[in-house]
Design a protein around this motif. Structure first.
Motif, short mmCIF file in Angstrom:
data_model
loop_
_atom_site.label_atom_id
_atom_site.label_comp_id
_atom_site.label_asym_id
_atom_site.label_seq_id
_atom_site.Cartn_x
_atom_site.Cartn_y
_atom_site.Cartn_z
N LEU A 116 -5.18 -5.41 7.82
CA LEU A 116 -6.29 -4.73 7.14
C LEU A 116 -5.96 -3.27 6.81
N TRP A 117 -5.01 -2.69 7.56
CA TRP A 117 -4.60 -1.32 7.25
C TRP A 117 -3.73 -1.26 5.99
N ALA A 118 -3.17 -2.39 5.58
CA ALA A 118 -2.08 -2.38 4.60
C ALA A 118 -2.61 -2.54 3.18
N LEU A 149 -8.09 -12.63 10.06
CA LEU A 149 -8.02 -11.62 9.01
C LEU A 149 -6.60 -11.10 8.78
N ASP A 150 -5.67 -11.47 9.67
CA ASP A 150 -4.33 -10.90 9.59
C ASP A 150 -3.44 -11.72 8.64
N ASN A 151 -3.91 -11.89 7.40
CA ASN A 151 -3.09 -12.54 6.37
C ASN A 151 -3.50 -11.98 5.01
N HIS A 152 -2.63 -12.13 4.05
CA HIS A 152 -2.82 -11.46 2.76
C HIS A 152 -4.08 -11.93 2.05
N ARG A 153 -4.35 -13.23 2.10
CA ARG A 153 -5.51 -13.74 1.37
C ARG A 153 -6.81 -13.18 1.92
N MET A 154 -6.97 -13.21 3.25
CA MET A 154 -8.20 -12.69 3.86
C MET A 154 -8.31 -11.19 3.64
#
Length: 434
Positions: free
Chosen positions: A160-162, A91-96
């Motif tokens: 996910l916070w961003a 999950l630690d990427n922009h697309r996800m």
């Protein structure tokens, strides 16, 4: 007739003028940390005269979706932690992140709009990443017109916070602040952690009373072991490792809502195994060192209590990233291998409570002078940003915290910032320290 019409209008206008400003805080009952921050922030805003409405993000999801979300997360941590590590990393990427934001905005967006729609709402805060994603999307689309703040509860900041559309972010240390900026968070301020004011450095009197309250030996050295509200992680192995590393330590284990774990520990001969504990300040006053595995609110509470912290056998995912960030910040030593544990426990014993100042100042590493740290409070920052600075005086000053080396303290002050609209009036902010 004219007078009969005007009087009700005058009464209504006066009532509207007297209506207090409102704040909406959205957290989530996923573990206990997000709700703990929300509760403390609500208490401080209410002290300032703000009416606060708190919402659980899980309740804003339709039908059983909230229960499914938290239940799945809990089962992953409990039965197959490696699955959580994989999911957390994926999950630690922009697309996800974008896919998650789209999904949860579709599920919770309408209800979220309703909870912040009241014209008296002046402050909107999220303490949970998925709630921040939904609020950010609604903000971008013009469906939410109020400023939105995110309170970053962890020491490490997952993508996910961003949400780039959230107006401002509050971080509890320079390390998460730098991480937040690195993934695109806007207007990041470093503030003093929001913890219950009962978490204070232990005096001899408090220590004696706490040990008497829990039936603990007054002359023993006590290690407090925690695994969050769910008693997650390898706590049984941690007990064995701590006892092997330092046979002179007595382990106090908080199992949270994990009753099977508590029963197993008691059956194995661990005398002090507790379930859910409402009086954690007292247990921290009784203990000599905290050994933890997740890096959540318990660490910040220990910092406020002047209790040395060790991270050991971290849970996957956020437990590992928090361990790294806490170690980098100098807040909690990360013990990666059992062979390092004895030395770390000995170091904590040498540090002791007496060596940790309970004032917001730091000793200079070069001149022996004292470098004061400016005290900042999240409630004050939020009030200033909402144009309610006249209410900030009612908020008690941020609790004093123990000290860090002067170089680290200066870096903390240098990295702090506030939204441009409030820069002239917002108080100086402060990072958490060991």
């Amino acid at each position: 007739m004219g007078r009969l019409i005007r009087l009700p209008m005058q009464r209504r206008a006066r009532s509207e003028r007297l209506a207090p400003p409102r704040a909406v805080i959205v957290s989530a009952s996923v573990g206990a940390g997000h709700d703990a921050v929300a509760a403390e922030l609500a208490a401080r805003l209410e002290e300032a005269g703000v009416a606060v409405d708190r919402y659980d993000f899980l309740d804003l999801l339709p039908g059983p979706a909230g229960g499914i979300l938290v239940g799945s997360y809990h089962r992953m941590l409990d039965r197959a932690p490696w699955t959580w590590k994989l999911l957390y990393g994926s999950l630690d990427n922009h697309r996800m992140m974008s896919m998650q934001a789209t999904l949860f905005t579709a599920l919770a967006g309408r209800r979220m709009r309703r909870v912040v729609a009241d014209e008296d709402v002046r402050i909107v805060v999220s303490t949970y990443p998925l709630a921040s994603q939904v609020l950010g999307r609604l903000r971008r689309r013009g469906k939410v017109t109020k400023r939105v703040h995110t309170y970053l509860t962890d020491f490490s900041v997952h993508r996910l916070w961003a949400s780039p559309d959230v107006d401002a972010h509050l971080a509890v240390n320079r390390i998460p602040a730098e991480q937040a900026r690195g993934i695109g968070c806007r207007n990041v301020s470093v503030i003093a952690p929001l913890v219950d004011r009962r978490f204070t450095p232990a005096t001899d009197r408090l220590r004696h009373a706490a040990r008497a309250r829990w039936g603990l030996p007054q002359d023993a050295r006590l290690a407090l072991l925690v695994g969050g509200s769910w008693g997650a992680g390898e706590l049984e192995r941690t007990v064995s490792d701590v006892e092997a590393a330092d046979p002179g330590l007595t382990c106090l284990v908080v199992c949270g809502r994990n009753e099977p774990l508590r029963e197993r520990l008691l059956a194995a001969g661990v005398r002090h195994a507790f379930g859910w504990v409402d009086d954690m300040p007292s247990l921290m006053h009784a203990a000599d060192v905290l050994v933890q595995n997740a890096g959540g609110m318990t660490v910040q509470e220990a910092v406020a209590s002047g209790l040395p912290v060790i991270t050991y056998r971290s849970i996957p995912g956020h437990g590992l990233t928090n361990a790294s960030a806490l170690d980098e910040a100098g807040v909690a030593r990360w013990v990666r291998h059992p062979g390092e544990l004895a030395e770390a426990l000995d170091q904590a014993a040498c540090q002791g409570r007496g060596a940790v100042p309970s004032v917001a100042s730091v000793p200079s590493a070069t001149a022996g002078a004292v470098l004061p740290l400016p005290a900042g409070d999240a409630a004050r920052v939020l009030l200033e940003a909402a144009g309610l600075g006249h209410l900030a005086a009612a908020v008690p000053a941020a609790a004093a915290v123990p000290a860090v080396p002067a170089v680290q303290a200066q870096a903390a002050v240098a990295v702090a910032s506030v939204p441009a609209s409030a820069a002239a009036a917002a108080p100086t902010v402060m990072e958490s320290v060991r």
